[in-house]
Write a protein that holds these residues in place. Sequence first.
Motif, PDB file in Angstrom:
ATOM      1  N   ALA A  32       0.848  -1.202   0.000  1.00  0.00           N
ATOM      2  CA  ALA A  32       0.000   0.000   0.000  1.00  0.00           C
ATOM      3  C   ALA A  32       0.878   1.245   0.000  1.00  0.00           C
ATOM      4  N   LYS A  33       0.486   2.232  -0.764  1.00  0.00           N
ATOM      5  CA  LYS A  33       1.237   3.482  -0.841  1.00  0.00           C
ATOM      6  C   LYS A  33       1.146   4.219   0.488  1.00  0.00           C
ATOM      7  N   GLN A  34       2.291   4.629   0.988  1.00  0.00           N
ATOM      8  CA  GLN A  34       2.324   5.360   2.256  1.00  0.00           C
ATOM      9  C   GLN A  34       1.770   6.769   2.066  1.00  0.00           C
ATOM     10  N   PRO A  35       0.940   7.235   3.013  1.00  0.00           N
ATOM     11  CA  PRO A  35       0.396   8.596   2.883  1.00  0.00           C
ATOM     12  C   PRO A  35       1.509   9.637   2.919  1.00  0.00           C
ATOM     13  N   LEU A  36       1.294  10.711   2.181  1.00  0.00           N
ATOM     14  CA  LEU A  36       2.280  11.788   2.137  1.00  0.00           C
ATOM     15  C   LEU A  36       2.292  12.517   3.476  1.00  0.00           C
ATOM     16  N   LEU A 457       9.866  17.270  12.109  1.00  0.00           N
ATOM     17  CA  LEU A 457       8.648  17.931  11.635  1.00  0.00           C
ATOM     18  C   LEU A 457       8.698  19.423  11.939  1.00  0.00           C
ATOM     19  N   ALA A 458       9.160  19.794  13.124  1.00  0.00           N
ATOM     20  CA  ALA A 458       9.277  21.220  13.465  1.00  0.00           C
ATOM     21  C   ALA A 458      10.187  21.935  12.473  1.00  0.00           C
ATOM     22  N   SER A 459      11.279  21.289  12.103  1.00  0.00           N
ATOM     23  CA  SER A 459      12.212  21.885  11.141  1.00  0.00           C
ATOM     24  C   SER A 459      11.551  22.095   9.782  1.00  0.00           C
ATOM     25  N   CYS A 460      10.804  21.097   9.322  1.00  0.00           N
ATOM     26  CA  CYS A 460      10.130  21.214   8.026  1.00  0.00           C
ATOM     27  C   CYS A 460       9.078  22.319   8.052  1.00  0.00           C
ATOM     28  N   VAL A 461       8.322  22.386   9.139  1.00  0.00           N
ATOM     29  CA  VAL A 461       7.265  23.398   9.252  1.00  0.00           C
ATOM     30  C   VAL A 461       7.854  24.803   9.182  1.00  0.00           C
ATOM     31  N   PHE A 462       8.912  25.054   9.969  1.00  0.00           N
ATOM     32  CA  PHE A 462       9.478  26.399   9.962  1.00  0.00           C
ATOM     33  C   PHE A 462      10.190  26.701   8.648  1.00  0.00           C
ATOM     34  N   SER A 463      10.836  25.698   8.064  1.00  0.00           N
ATOM     35  CA  SER A 463      11.491  25.903   6.768  1.00  0.00           C
ATOM     36  C   SER A 463      10.475  26.317   5.717  1.00  0.00           C
ATOM     37  N   ASN A 464       9.306  25.686   5.718  1.00  0.00           N
ATOM     38  CA  ASN A 464       8.258  26.067   4.771  1.00  0.00           C
ATOM     39  C   ASN A 464       7.795  27.500   5.002  1.00  0.00           C
ATOM     40  N   MET A 465       7.772  27.928   6.261  1.00  0.00           N
ATOM     41  CA  MET A 465       7.423  29.317   6.544  1.00  0.00           C
ATOM     42  C   MET A 465       8.462  30.267   5.965  1.00  0.00           C
ATOM     43  N   VAL A 466       9.731  29.941   6.157  1.00  0.00           N
ATOM     44  CA  VAL A 466      10.809  30.789   5.650  1.00  0.00           C
ATOM     45  C   VAL A 466      10.751  30.899   4.134  1.00  0.00           C
ATOM     46  N   LEU A 467      10.462  29.778   3.467  1.00  0.00           N
ATOM     47  CA  LEU A 467      10.475  29.734   2.008  1.00  0.00           C
ATOM     48  C   LEU A 467       9.133  30.132   1.395  1.00  0.00           C
ATOM     49  N   GLY A 468       8.153  30.456   2.230  1.00  0.00           N
ATOM     50  CA  GLY A 468       6.843  30.865   1.711  1.00  0.00           C
ATOM     51  C   GLY A 468       6.110  29.752   0.997  1.00  0.00           C
ATOM     52  N   ARG A 469       6.236  28.514   1.483  1.00  0.00           N
ATOM     53  CA  ARG A 469       5.662  27.355   0.786  1.00  0.00           C
ATOM     54  C   ARG A 469       4.351  26.866   1.404  1.00  0.00           C
ATOM     55  N   GLU A 470       3.804  27.538   2.371  1.00  0.00           N
ATOM     56  CA  GLU A 470       2.657  26.991   3.099  1.00  0.00           C
ATOM     57  C   GLU A 470       1.443  26.778   2.191  1.00  0.00           C
ATOM     58  N   LYS A 471       1.157  27.720   1.312  1.00  0.00           N
ATOM     59  CA  LYS A 471       0.026  27.551   0.397  1.00  0.00           C
ATOM     60  C   LYS A 471       0.263  26.367  -0.531  1.00  0.00           C
ATOM     61  N   GLU A 472       1.471  26.261  -1.049  1.00  0.00           N
ATOM     62  CA  GLU A 472       1.828  25.144  -1.929  1.00  0.00           C
ATOM     63  C   GLU A 472       1.633  23.804  -1.221  1.00  0.00           C
ATOM     64  N   VAL A 473       2.014  23.737   0.050  1.00  0.00           N
ATOM     65  CA  VAL A 473       1.881  22.506   0.820  1.00  0.00           C
ATOM     66  C   VAL A 473       0.415  22.173   1.055  1.00  0.00           C
ATOM     67  N   ARG A 474      -0.395  23.183   1.383  1.00  0.00           N
ATOM     68  CA  ARG A 474      -1.824  22.946   1.617  1.00  0.00           C
ATOM     69  C   ARG A 474      -2.516  22.465   0.358  1.00  0.00           C
ATOM     70  N   GLN A 475      -2.057  22.928  -0.802  1.00  0.00           N
ATOM     71  CA  GLN A 475      -2.663  22.489  -2.061  1.00  0.00           C
ATOM     72  C   GLN A 475      -2.431  21.008  -2.321  1.00  0.00           C
ATOM     73  N   LYS A 476      -1.494  20.416  -1.610  1.00  0.00           N
ATOM     74  CA  LYS A 476      -1.243  18.973  -1.725  1.00  0.00           C
ATOM     75  C   LYS A 476      -2.046  18.179  -0.696  1.00  0.00           C
ATOM     76  N   GLY A 477      -2.933  18.855   0.011  1.00  0.00           N
ATOM     77  CA  GLY A 477      -3.805  18.174   0.970  1.00  0.00           C
ATOM     78  C   GLY A 477      -3.213  18.017   2.350  1.00  0.00           C
ATOM     79  N   LEU A 478      -2.134  18.715   2.638  1.00  0.00           N
ATOM     80  CA  LEU A 478      -1.485  18.612   3.936  1.00  0.00           C
ATOM     81  C   LEU A 478      -1.831  19.803   4.812  1.00  0.00           C
ATOM     82  N   GLN A 479      -1.923  19.563   6.100  1.00  0.00           N
ATOM     83  CA  GLN A 479      -2.153  20.632   7.053  1.00  0.00           C
ATOM     84  C   GLN A 479      -0.825  21.334   7.352  1.00  0.00           C
TER      85      GLN A 479
END
Length: 508
Positions: A32-36, A457-479
């Motif tokens: 089974a494919k692992q969830p993203l 996970l904390a590192s990824c979350v803050f990195s996405n904030m720095v890079l302005g990727r939060e909208k892009e991440v949400r568009q993939k169905g992730l919180q």
Amino acid sequence: MNGNGSNRLITKRAFLNAKKCPRLGWETMNGAKQPLTLEAEYEFFEGNQIGGLAKKRFQNGIEIADRDPYVAENETRRVIGANPHSVLFEPAFIHRQFVARADILVPTETGFSILEVKAAMEQNLENAQGKEYLEDIAYTIWVCRSAGITISSANLWFLSRAYRYGDCEDTMFAEIECLALAEPLIEAYEADSGRIEGFLLDTRPDPLLRAECKGCERNTECFTDFYDHTIFQIPRITSAVLQGWIDEGITRVEQIEEPTGLNANQERVRQSIITGQPFLDSNALEEELCAWRYPIAYLDFETIAPAVPILPNTKPYEQIVTQFSLHIAQNEGDSICSVRSNHHEYLADPLDLHASVIGLAEAMVNALPTEGSIMTYHQAFEEGRIRWLMNWLTDQGEEGLARQLEPLLERLVDLEIAIKAGYYHPDFRGSYSIKGVLPVMIPCLTYTGLAVNKGRLASCVFSNMVLGREKEVRQKGLQTPTREDLKKYCELDTWAMVELHRKLLSFL
């Protein structure tokens, strides 16, 4: 299904996993494919980011974009025929049931050069850590050659240890020619390919207990009784020793014959598992705890480590301190409420990281007591980050602030070392990490249910904030967790230390 019917193709990942463990390879290909997850998504992003920077070195390269391997292979053949001198990105080749996609294929006078781009620092390909990258490119060379492509050279591109923020992008990569080193692996792959193809395309193989099961994320799926194989719970045991025991039919610690050859800590763990009782050395524990001086400051950092540097005078994957939490116990008899309320924290502004790192150091110096112990959990990490701050601040002209950090180093103490010295519970299952000991020693405290519940996970979350990727991440169905979620996680780390310290004191 694919363009040529229902034939399943074996990917590089499935093949290489199958060489390590048939069951893992089969699950990679057929399971089974692992969830993203946020962590996996960020890893994909950084891989694509590094790959994109490498492709910029070849301005007229042609991308083979189709994800269907049969369609992609046909397009690859067509482009090579029509444009024999063009560089190709992501070309696809199929040999029997094996498929490979090179990162970059460059025409040469005598064939083609394969370039594989890795989002990792440069490696020594002849040691264990570097070998996995050699195995990776060897598979691609093998499939390409077997598909009729002449490979005249092969290069692994790693991130250069010399590269710094702001340097010319042409200096970002360290290139290692590796065709000669890969040749023995290529021969072995061809020799073993029939066996691997057979079980990957067959029914699910039975699991086989191996030393590598210790770190495998699927170990409890393959073996519902995995934790009954208690040899895996002995800390810092080598894979060779583990495999030797398994080959002898030894999977439980009580089966290990005397003399065990274990060190004192390992033997302590073994005896605790056998008796089912915690180990307590109150003298050793008291010796550690009595060396600590009040006021005690419980300190924890969080960091990011971007592959592409985002801060002046940093290199790829350099750990940048972005957050701290600090609880303070002024006196030994302080109530739990007074310690809880004596809390300080800092979380950097992702839109102004440079100023925020300086602000973090200032806030920490101002919040810490001028004397007493500074408690950490796994001291090497916090000590390393303070030293990093000192060096970085000096480079940024903040010598005075850097000097204020230096005295902190001699005040650091390590709660993890204290636990290792005097206490072990069989439910630790061989782990002294804070997430391993906390639910056993303080069952009412848990990271479960937090939107951010681990450091990666904390590192990824803050990195996405720095890079302005939060909208892009949400568009993939992730919180996308919030700044408050990051603060709650870091605060729990230091509050856990407070509670663990109090628990250890109760044993004396």
